[in-house]
Structures are given as structure tokens and as C-alpha cells.
Enzyme design. Structure first.
Site, short mmCIF file in Angstrom:
data_model
loop_
_atom_site.label_atom_id
_atom_site.label_comp_id
_atom_site.label_asym_id
_atom_site.label_seq_id
_atom_site.Cartn_x
_atom_site.Cartn_y
_atom_site.Cartn_z
N GLU A 301 -74.22 -50.00 -15.35
CA GLU A 301 -74.53 -49.40 -14.04
C GLU A 301 -73.63 -48.20 -13.76
OE1 GLU A 301 -77.09 -50.08 -12.45
OE2 GLU A 301 -77.67 -52.15 -12.86
N ARG A 305 -75.25 -44.40 -13.54
CA ARG A 305 -75.23 -43.79 -12.20
C ARG A 305 -74.07 -42.80 -12.05
NH1 ARG A 305 -77.63 -48.45 -8.18
NH2 ARG A 305 -78.41 -49.80 -9.82
N ASP A 434 -85.87 -53.50 -20.73
CA ASP A 434 -86.63 -52.27 -20.46
C ASP A 434 -86.08 -50.98 -21.07
OD1 ASP A 434 -84.47 -52.54 -18.71
OD2 ASP A 434 -85.61 -52.17 -16.87
N GLU A 570 -89.73 -46.62 -10.61
CA GLU A 570 -90.41 -46.53 -11.92
C GLU A 570 -91.84 -45.96 -11.88
OE1 GLU A 570 -88.65 -49.19 -10.93
OE2 GLU A 570 -86.91 -48.96 -12.23
C1 DMJ Z 1 -82.11 -48.07 -11.99
O1 DMJ Z 1 -80.79 -48.34 -11.86
C2 DMJ Z 1 -82.46 -47.66 -13.37
O2 DMJ Z 1 -83.68 -47.03 -13.38
C3 DMJ Z 1 -82.48 -48.81 -14.32
O3 DMJ Z 1 -82.89 -48.43 -15.59
C4 DMJ Z 1 -83.43 -49.86 -13.82
N1 DMJ Z 1 -83.15 -50.22 -12.48
C5 DMJ Z 1 -82.91 -49.22 -11.49
C6 DMJ Z 1 -84.12 -48.74 -10.75
O4 DMJ Z 1 -85.08 -49.64 -10.50
#
Ligand code: DMJ
Length: 670
Positions: A301, A305, A434, A570
Site C-alpha cells: 500500500e 500510493r 488482481d 476499477e
Molecule cells: C487501490 O489501492 C489499487 O487500485 C489496488 O490495486 C486495488 N485496490 C485499490 C482500489 O480499489
């Protein structure tokens, strides 16, 4: 009149009736086709049965011989053709995916030109650029160095098509090579950053060459700017410098204590042209952002970010403050890689320099350890310090050869001691797996399409998705991506999976098979229906699709525990890619509907937007009192880009978005 032929008693007699034409010919020269046919027929009938049988036998014999020799000639011809293809293969294929010394294949879609067990990548039609090139954005996002020298991807692919159509086998055409239908420019030859880099790279904005007219912002984009400002007002008034806004209680929540929303939103402000807000946030980064804190952060994270946000802001603004901060956090995250297997721990204490797995396990999440690569690789390129890249590349190499995959699909956990996958047998494109798939493709693009193991894993995984996870719902027959648990298919799909249409489209844009684009088109329709079939017009976190038609039931079913919406990006992200690559305005319209529904059900009058607990109840969507940082970092950014007709506003041939929507430069832009 009639004529009788007398002779042997075994001879047949025929009678011929002459019409006017024949009568005219009698006694004179008549070479008409009809006359000759009749004359032959007469002669044939005059032969004995034995004679006729012999002649028929001879004809039959000759016909059989002819057929046999035709078949064997065909075989010979085929083997000659195959040999020449094999020769070509040998030239370009050893080792299997090596792209050096390329040749131009005239028809790369031929099955013969494929190697190994991997699915064929058929030559893709060049995606039509939907928009007139209208110059760079009004925000000084400029072309990276060398960009103007290189042909565009569209030109390149069009050239290949012409070649294929003309069936030309001209090895002199060296500008294009093909690998199983993937169109690749050998020109893209910048090596990944070498360990000997002495001078740090410059930001892409500094490498600018061309100055173009600004493109005016349209009304829908203005609506996004308004939404952003409203969200920012809430953050500024009640949560300034903290991680997340709690808009209803007019307070904040802390996760890492690093101003997460502010950092995530920096490049969005830059892209939206919010100079005042950007400058104010910059001041906070300069004066108040301190990483020397005794705090545990999640490696993934904070990489996507914070590190991602700082790196992209550095590239867009050219301001070295952001690179300095990126270096600082990058270095502080490195202890995560000190594990027996080199598979990083999930958590790092950035003040103490210690790392550890979660309390209950020594496993890490597969998506987390394989979705930090774009950022660390870029940090190495910028700083010249290879340690960042080495650490994350090692993870990818390890996962590449790991057993436990199912046709390229990976389990969700990996052990930091053994380096093996754990909890085998469960496969999803949703949470915990994912972005593994997303980053396979994106790293390949970032590095100039040379790291073939990444491409190989990506293509194989998409085939795995097609084989194991795709189903169609009832009644609308929507194609969706389900999950597989120990051989049992579940019709469950996370909203998170809606990144996939965009990624598939990006792959197709970069030369992968056209059927990836087809799948993208069907899946984005499904993702849109995950919004449209719900009472608020907002998607829940998870849906279950109906596999059997039932009266009064829609395709999408929602369980009470899954009906929250976290303002996730998404679907909007994929809409953006789909619009960029197709120009089909319906994608903009769908995004516009979604924005309006966010405004209707999640906007808090005093500032900010909130996640909600119940997308099925328009009269009370049950606000959760939290604005996730990705609403500003991703959702609103992708909205703004979706509504833009300026393909140079973060040009997808120059930038690759990390999984938190932070654009990083492609090292060798198309
Ligand atoms: C974000 O932090 C990123 O896109 C991550 O890959 C998946 N989750 C969140 C958004 O939904």
C-alpha cells in the site's frame, strides 16, 4: 429423318434427328461445339460394349493416378513451406522468446509460426486513434526525449498490416518484428537501467521537446474538477495532513500517519490543473512529511500510493522535492525484502528499519509482492541505485518458475520462509491476486517490451482466465470472471476484477491478440451492468451472477455482506482505457452516469465523499463515514481522463499507470 447403322448384330443402332442448324451444316463445314459433341457421342455409341468398358477403365485408372500424385505434391510443397518457416523460427526464436535479430514474418498469424505450448497471439488490427491529436495538455505534460523521433505505434502496426496484406516476404523491412502475432519494434532498444548508471535520469517533463496548443477542458471534466474540489475541501477542513477523511464526523482516520490522501492526490491535482491546491499540498510535503517515524506500514500500500504518487508527481512537475521524498521512503521500505526466501514481508517499520509478516502467518499476499515492481524499478532508473530493482525483479523471477499455478493462474498466498505458494487450489482475478496480472503486462511495457518472461506469464494467465474463469450469466448473457476453488467454479466476481478490461485493452493496444480486445469489450459491459442493475446505479463490492434464468431475477445478485461501495476506481479505469482505444462515446456516457450517482449517493454536503454500506437502498445508502485515498488518487483522475479527448493528456504510449493510477514513464516510449 432417321439414319440406321447396320453392322454386326451386337452393334446398337441410333437414330439422329437433324434440326435446321444441323441441316444447314450437312455437306458443309460445321465446327460448332454442339456439332462436335454430337459427333463424338455418335462415335461413342458406335463402339462395342467391350471397347467402351476398356476406355472407361483407362479413364478411371488415370484419374486415380492423378489424385495420388496431386496429394504427394501437396505434401512436398507443404514441407518446403514449413521448412522455410522453421528456418525463420530458428533465426528469431532461440531461446524461445528472444527477440534479437528479428525477421519480418509475412503472416504472423499462421499457426506454423507459433512455438511451444503457448496460445497464439494473432496480429492485431491497429487500434483506431479515436481523437484528433490536439496537442499536449494545458498542464505542460510534455513528450519525453526521443518521442518525436519515433514512429507512433499506430503507424507501425498499420505498416505491418499492409505487409501482411501484400504477402510480401521482405526481410529488408527491419523496423518491425513479430512474435506470435505481437508486433514489436526492435527500435525499442533502450536497455533496462544498467547497474552502471552514473547520472540519475531526468523527469519526463524536463525531457520535453514539443510545445503544443492547450486543449480546452469540457463540461464533464469541469464536473470532475468540481467533485475533486468538493472532496478536497472536506479533506482540507477536517483531515489535513492525515491519512483519510471521515466526512460525516468531520474528522480523520490514520492508517500509516503519512498524509496518504494528500500524497495520493498530488498528481491528480497536477493533471486537473489545480495549481493553488497543488502548491499548498507541496508545502505540506516539503515541511511536514516525515518518514522517520516509528510506524508499521504495509509494503504494497505504501509503495503504490506513496512511492508511486511521489514518483509520478516528480515526473509531471519536474520538482526534485518529490524525488528526494521518493528515495527516502524507498530506502525505508527495503528491509521488507530481508526474508529467507527474498519474498518480502507484508509490513515494515519505516522508522526502525524492521520488517515482519502479519501476526497470524508468515505468508504474504501474491498480488502485494508482485505489484511493487513498477515503482521500485523506476526508483532505480532515477537514482542509478540498482538495489531497488534487483529486489523486486528477484521476486518476479522466483514467481515465474514457481509450481502451483493453474494455466498461469496464481494462488493468493506465498510463504516468506519457503518461497512457495500456499493455500493452493483457489484462483481469482479479484482481491489478493488482481494486480499480479496487471503488473506482468505493465512491467513488460515499462521496460520496452523486452522482458519476455513477463509477457509469457501474462499471455498464459489470460488463457487460464479464458479456460477456467469465464462464464455467461442469465438472462443477459453477460461474460464475467468467476473464481475457482479446488475445481469448483463460483460465479462470484469482485468489483476489483473490473481492472481487467482496461488491462486487456492496453495489451491489445501494445500488439497482443485482438481477442484480448474483444474480451475487454464484453467484460467492460459486464462491469457497467454491475452498476446499472443496482438500485443506486453504484456497484457493490462483490456480485454473484445468475447462471440459470429465473423469472424476475437479474444477472447480478448481491449478498447483504457485499453491498457496500468504497468509491473504487476499477470500472472507471477500464472505461478510460476503452474510450482511449476505441473512441466509442458510450464509455464516456457510462462514466458520466457513474459520476452522477457518486454525487447523488455519496457526496457529503459539508465536504468530501463517503463510502456507503448499501448500494441497494437509494433512500438510505448508509454512509460509512470514510473517503478512501484512492477516490482522489484514482477514481476522479480516471474520470477526468475518460472525459478528455486529448490523447496527449497522459499519453498511453509514453506513460504506464501504476495500480494506484500514478503515471510513470515508459522507458522507451512508442
Ligand atoms: C487501490 O489501492 C489499487 O487500485 C489496488 O490495486 C486495488 N485496490 C485499490 C482500489 O480499489
Amino acid at each position: 429423318s432417321g439414319a440406321a447403322a447396320a453392322g454386326s448384330p451386337r452393334r446398337d443402332f441410333i437414330s439422329v434427328t437433324l434440326g435446321p442448324e444441323e441441316a444447314v451444316g450437312v455437306g458443309g463445314y460445321n465446327n460448332s461445339k454442339a456439332w462436335r459433341r454430337r459427333s463424338c457421342w455418335r462415335k461413342w455409341k458406335q463402339l462395342s460394349r467391350l471397347q467402351r468398358s476398356v476406355i472407361l477403365f483407362l479413364f478411371a485408372f488415370l484419374a486415380v493416378c492423378g489424385a495420388i500424385s496431386y496429394t504427394s505434391m501437396g505434401e512436398t510443397w507443404k514441407s518446403i513451406t514449413n521448412k522455410s518457416l522453421d528456418d525463420q523460427r530458428t533465426e528469431q526464436q532461440i531461446p524461445r522468446l528472444k527477440l534479437a535479430n528479428p525477421v519480418v514474418l509475412p503472416a504472423p498469424q499462421k499457426a506454423d509460426a507459433n512455438h511451444g505450448d503457448y496460445p497464439e497471439l494473432s496480429l492485431q488490427k491497429p487500434p483506431k486513434p479515436p481523437h484528433v491529436r490536439r496537442g499536449p495538455s494545458n498542464l505542460q505534460i510534455k513528450a519525453p526525449r526521443r518521442d518525436t523521433r519515433l514512429k507512433t505505434r499506430h503507424d507501425t502496426m498499420r505498416a505491418v498490416e499492409e505487409l501482411v496484406e501484400a504477402h510480401k516476404v521482405e526481410k529488408t523491412e527491419k523496423s518491425i518484428i513479430s512474435w506470435r502475432g505481437a508486433v514489436i519494434e526492435p527500435d525499442q532498444s533502450t536497455e533496462p537501467p544498467s547497474s552502471k548508471i552514473t547520472e540519475p535520469e531526468k523527469p519526463s517533463s524536463v525531457e520535453a521537446e514539443d510545445q503544443k496548443e492547450p486543449v480546452p477542458i469540457n463540461e464533464r471534466q469541469l464536473a470532475v474538477i468540481e467533485a475533486f474540489r468538493h472532496a478536497w475541501k472536506g479533506y482540507k477542513d477536517f483531515a489535513w495532513g492525515h491519512d483519510e477523511l471521515k466526512p460525516l464526523s468531520k474528522s480523520y482516520s490514520e492508517w500509516f500517519g503519512l498524509g496518504l490522501t494528500l500524497i495520493d492526490a498530488l498528481d491528480t491535482m497536477w493533471i486537473l490543473g489545480l495549481k493553488e491546491e497543488f502548491d499548498e499540498a507541496r508545502k505540506w510535503v516539503a515541511n511536514d512529511l516525515v518518514f522517520d517515524k516509528n510506524v508499521d506500514v504495509n509494503l504494497f500500500e505504501s509503495t503504490i500510493r506513496i512511492l508511486g504518487g511521489l514518483l509520478s508527481t516528480y515526473h509531471l512537475s519536474g520538482d526534485s522535492l518529490f524525488l528526494e521524498k521518493a528515495k527516502d521512503i524507498g530506502n525505508r521500505l527495503m528491509p521488507a525484502f530481508k526474508t529467507p526466501s527474498k519474498i518480502p514481508y507484508s509490513d515494515v517499520n519505516i522508522g526502525r528499519g524492521t520488517a515482519h509478516p502479519p501476526r497470524w502467518t508468515s505468508d504474504s499476499t501474491v498480488a502485494e509482492v508482485t505489484s511493487i515492481q513498477l515503482e521500485f524499478r523506476e526508483l532505480s532508473r532515477l537514482t542509478g541505485d540498482e538495489k531497488f530493482r534487483k529486489a523486486v525483479d528477484e521476486v518476479m523471477k522466483h514467481v515465474h518458475i514457481l509450481s502451483g499455478k493453474n494455466d498461469g493462474l496464481v494462488p493468493m498466498f506465498i510463504n516468506t520462509n519457503s518461497g512457495q505458494f500456499t493455500h493452493l487450489g483457489v484462483y481469482t482475478l479479484g482481491a489478493r491476486a488482481d494486480s499480479y496480472y496487471e503488473y506482468l503486462l505493465k512491467q513488460w511495457i515499462q521496460g520496452g517490451k523486452k522482458e519476455n518472461e513477463l509477457l509469457e506469464d501474462y499471455v498464459r494467465a489470460i488463457e487460464g482466465v479464458k479456460k477456467h474463469l469465464l462464464q455467461r450469466s442469465e438472462p443477459k448473457k453477460l461474460t464475467f470472471v468467476g473464481e475457482l476453488a479446488h475445481g469448483h467454479f463460483s460465479a462470484k466476481m469482485d468489483h476489483l476484477v473490473c481492472f481487467l478490461p482496461g488491462t486487456l485493452a492496453l495489451g491489445a493496444h501494445n500488439g497482443l491478440a485482438a481477442d484480448h480486445m474483444k474480451l475487454a469489450e464484453t467484460l467492460i459491459e459486464t462491469c457497467y451492468q454491475m452498476y446499472a442493475q443496482v438500485e443506486t446505479g453504484l456497484s457493490p463490492e462483490i456480485v454473484h451472477f445468475n447462471l440459470h434464468a429465473q423469472k424476475g431475477h437479474k444477472d447480478v445478485e448481491i449478498k447483504p455482506a457485499d453491498r457496500h461501495n468504497l468509491l473504487r476506481p476499477e470500472t472507471v479505469e477500464s472505461l478510460f482505457y476503452m474510450y482511449r482505444f476505441t473512441g466509442d462515446k458510450k464509455y464516456q456516457d457510462w462514466g458520466w452516469e457513474i459520476l452522477q450517482n457518486f454525487n447523488r449517493y455519496t457526496r457529503v454536503p459539508t465536504g468530501g465523499y463517503t463510502s456507503i454500506n448499501n448500494v441497494q437502498n437509494p433512500s438510505n445508502p448508509e454512509p460509512r463515514d470514510k473517503m478512501e485515498s484512492f477516490f482522489l488518487g484514482e477514481t476522479l483522475k480516471y474520470m477526468f481522463l475518460l472525459f478528455s479527448d486529448d490523447i496527449d493528456l497522459i499519453n498511453l504510449d509514453r506513460y504506464i499507470f501504476n495500480t494506484e493510477a500514478h503515471p510513470l514513464p515508459i522507458w522507451v516510449p512508442a
